[in-house]
Design a protein around this motif. Structure first.
Motif, PDB file in Angstrom:
ATOM      1  N   LYS A   1      -6.316  14.353   6.350  1.00 18.51           N
ATOM      2  CA  LYS A   1      -6.861  13.213   5.624  1.00 18.51           C
ATOM      3  C   LYS A   1      -5.768  12.196   5.393  1.00 18.51           C
ATOM      4  CE  LYS A   1     -10.916  14.819   3.286  1.00 18.51           C
ATOM      5  NZ  LYS A   1     -11.028  16.157   3.743  1.00 18.51           N
ATOM      6  N   VAL A   2      -6.188  10.939   5.201  1.00 22.67           N
ATOM      7  CA  VAL A   2      -5.269   9.862   4.857  1.00 22.67           C
ATOM      8  C   VAL A   2      -5.835   9.157   3.634  1.00 22.67           C
ATOM      9  CG1 VAL A   2      -4.161   7.728   5.623  1.00 22.67           C
ATOM     10  CG2 VAL A   2      -4.633   9.541   7.279  1.00 22.67           C
ATOM     11  N   PHE A   3      -4.984   8.965   2.634  1.00 20.94           N
ATOM     12  CA  PHE A   3      -5.369   8.248   1.427  1.00 20.94           C
ATOM     13  C   PHE A   3      -4.514   6.996   1.323  1.00 20.94           C
ATOM     14  CE2 PHE A   3      -5.782  12.816   0.677  1.00 20.94           C
ATOM     15  CZ  PHE A   3      -7.124  12.902   0.368  1.00 20.94           C
TER      16      PHE A   3
ATOM     17  N   ASP B   1      -0.168  -6.044   5.458  1.00 19.45           N
ATOM     18  CA  ASP B   1      -0.551  -6.380   6.831  1.00 19.45           C
ATOM     19  C   ASP B   1      -0.299  -5.248   7.828  1.00 19.45           C
ATOM     20  OD1 ASP B   1       2.210  -6.600   6.667  1.00 19.45           O
ATOM     21  OD2 ASP B   1       2.325  -8.418   7.892  1.00 19.45           O
ATOM     22  N   GLN B   2       0.370  -4.179   7.404  1.00 20.99           N
ATOM     23  CA  GLN B   2       0.629  -3.039   8.286  1.00 20.99           C
ATOM     24  C   GLN B   2      -0.432  -1.955   8.168  1.00 20.99           C
ATOM     25  OE1 GLN B   2       4.560  -2.183   6.657  1.00 20.99           O
ATOM     26  NE2 GLN B   2       5.414  -2.545   8.697  1.00 20.99           N
ATOM     27  N   GLU B   3      -1.326  -2.061   7.203  1.00 24.03           N
ATOM     28  CA  GLU B   3      -2.265  -0.983   6.906  1.00 24.03           C
ATOM     29  C   GLU B   3      -3.103  -0.570   8.110  1.00 24.03           C
ATOM     30  OE1 GLU B   3      -5.928   0.123   3.878  1.00 24.03           O
ATOM     31  OE2 GLU B   3      -4.926  -1.799   3.663  1.00 24.03           O
ATOM     32  N   ALA B   4      -3.740  -1.502   8.776  1.00 22.49           N
ATOM     33  CA  ALA B   4      -4.625  -1.167   9.898  1.00 22.49           C
ATOM     34  C   ALA B   4      -3.849  -0.490  11.027  1.00 22.49           C
ATOM     35  CB  ALA B   4      -5.332  -2.418  10.406  1.00 22.49           C
TER      36      ALA B   4
ATOM     37  N   LYS C   1       2.653  16.939   4.233  1.00 18.98           N
ATOM     38  CA  LYS C   1       2.274  15.755   3.461  1.00 18.98           C
ATOM     39  C   LYS C   1       3.294  14.657   3.758  1.00 18.98           C
ATOM     40  CE  LYS C   1       1.506  14.285  -1.298  1.00 18.98           C
ATOM     41  NZ  LYS C   1       1.542  14.745  -2.706  1.00 18.98           N
ATOM     42  N   ILE C   2       2.793  13.530   4.247  1.00 21.04           N
ATOM     43  CA  ILE C   2       3.637  12.371   4.557  1.00 21.04           C
ATOM     44  C   ILE C   2       3.273  11.268   3.577  1.00 21.04           C
ATOM     45  CG2 ILE C   2       4.253  10.639   6.279  1.00 21.04           C
ATOM     46  CD1 ILE C   2       3.328  12.624   8.418  1.00 21.04           C
ATOM     47  N   GLU C   3       4.288  10.657   2.978  1.00 17.71           N
ATOM     48  CA  GLU C   3       4.070   9.553   2.056  1.00 17.71           C
ATOM     49  C   GLU C   3       4.902   8.358   2.525  1.00 17.71           C
ATOM     50  OE1 GLU C   3       3.981  11.092  -2.242  1.00 17.71           O
ATOM     51  OE2 GLU C   3       5.095  12.629  -1.119  1.00 17.71           O
ATOM     52  N   LEU C   4       4.296   7.185   2.528  1.00 14.14           N
ATOM     53  CA  LEU C   4       5.033   5.990   2.896  1.00 14.14           C
ATOM     54  C   LEU C   4       4.463   4.765   2.202  1.00 14.14           C
ATOM     55  CD1 LEU C   4       3.880   4.764   6.306  1.00 14.14           C
ATOM     56  CD2 LEU C   4       3.584   7.149   5.799  1.00 14.14           C
TER      57      LEU C   4
ATOM     58  N   LYS D   1       0.840  -1.183   0.000  1.00 13.64           N
ATOM     59  CA  LYS D   1       0.000   0.000   0.000  1.00 13.64           C
ATOM     60  C   LYS D   1       0.884   1.246   0.000  1.00 13.64           C
ATOM     61  CE  LYS D   1      -3.793  -2.382   0.631  1.00 13.64           C
ATOM     62  NZ  LYS D   1      -4.771  -2.552  -0.408  1.00 13.64           N
ATOM     63  N   TYR D   2       0.359   2.306  -0.600  1.00 12.50           N
ATOM     64  CA  TYR D   2       1.013   3.607  -0.605  1.00 12.50           C
ATOM     65  C   TYR D   2       0.106   4.544   0.175  1.00 12.50           C
ATOM     66  CZ  TYR D   2       3.689   7.560  -2.405  1.00 12.50           C
ATOM     67  OH  TYR D   2       4.496   8.672  -2.511  1.00 12.50           O
TER      68      TYR D   2
END
Length: 112
Positions: free
Chosen positions: A90-92, A68-71, A60-63, A2-3
């Motif tokens: 917000k988080v996308f 399995d780390q998403e939640a 703005k933070i991007e990672l 996931k991004y």
């Protein structure tokens, strides 16, 4: 994979970094941004003159993370920055199809 893209208040950056470090995330990209959402800017008075600020400062933070780390990541971010007021951010979350670590040639989750 996931991004994750987060738009948060500048004052919350250190707290978010600490929360994500506790999850053993290896890195993130941080940039300064400007924008508005439901806030629609704000009006301030400076030396008796009223002026309007249309775009407010944001971070703005991007990672990139494993599925399995998403939640855990979303929970860490939201619990750290939430104040219950307009402008919390917000988080996308986007699907990430491929990742490559250029130095070693590692791909996908090994490259994270």
């Amino acid at each position: 994979m996931k991004y994750v893209i987060c738009i948060i208040q500048p004052s919350k950056l250190d707290a978010v970094r600490e929360a994500l470090t506790e999850l053993n995330l290896s890195g993130m990209t941080v940039s300064e941004a400007q924008g508005y959402g439901r806030q629609h800017g704000k009006t301030e008075i400076y030396r008796g003159a009223e002026y309007s600020i249309q775009f407010l400062p944001k971070i703005k933070i991007e990672l990139a993370i494993a599925d399995d780390q998403e939640a855990d990541v979303l929970d860490a971010i939201s619990s750290t920055v939430k104040t219950g007021k307009i402008g919390d951010g917000k988080v996308f979350v986007l699907n990430l199809s491929h990742a490559l670590r250029i130095r070693t040639g590692e791909t996908d989750t090994d490259a994270l």
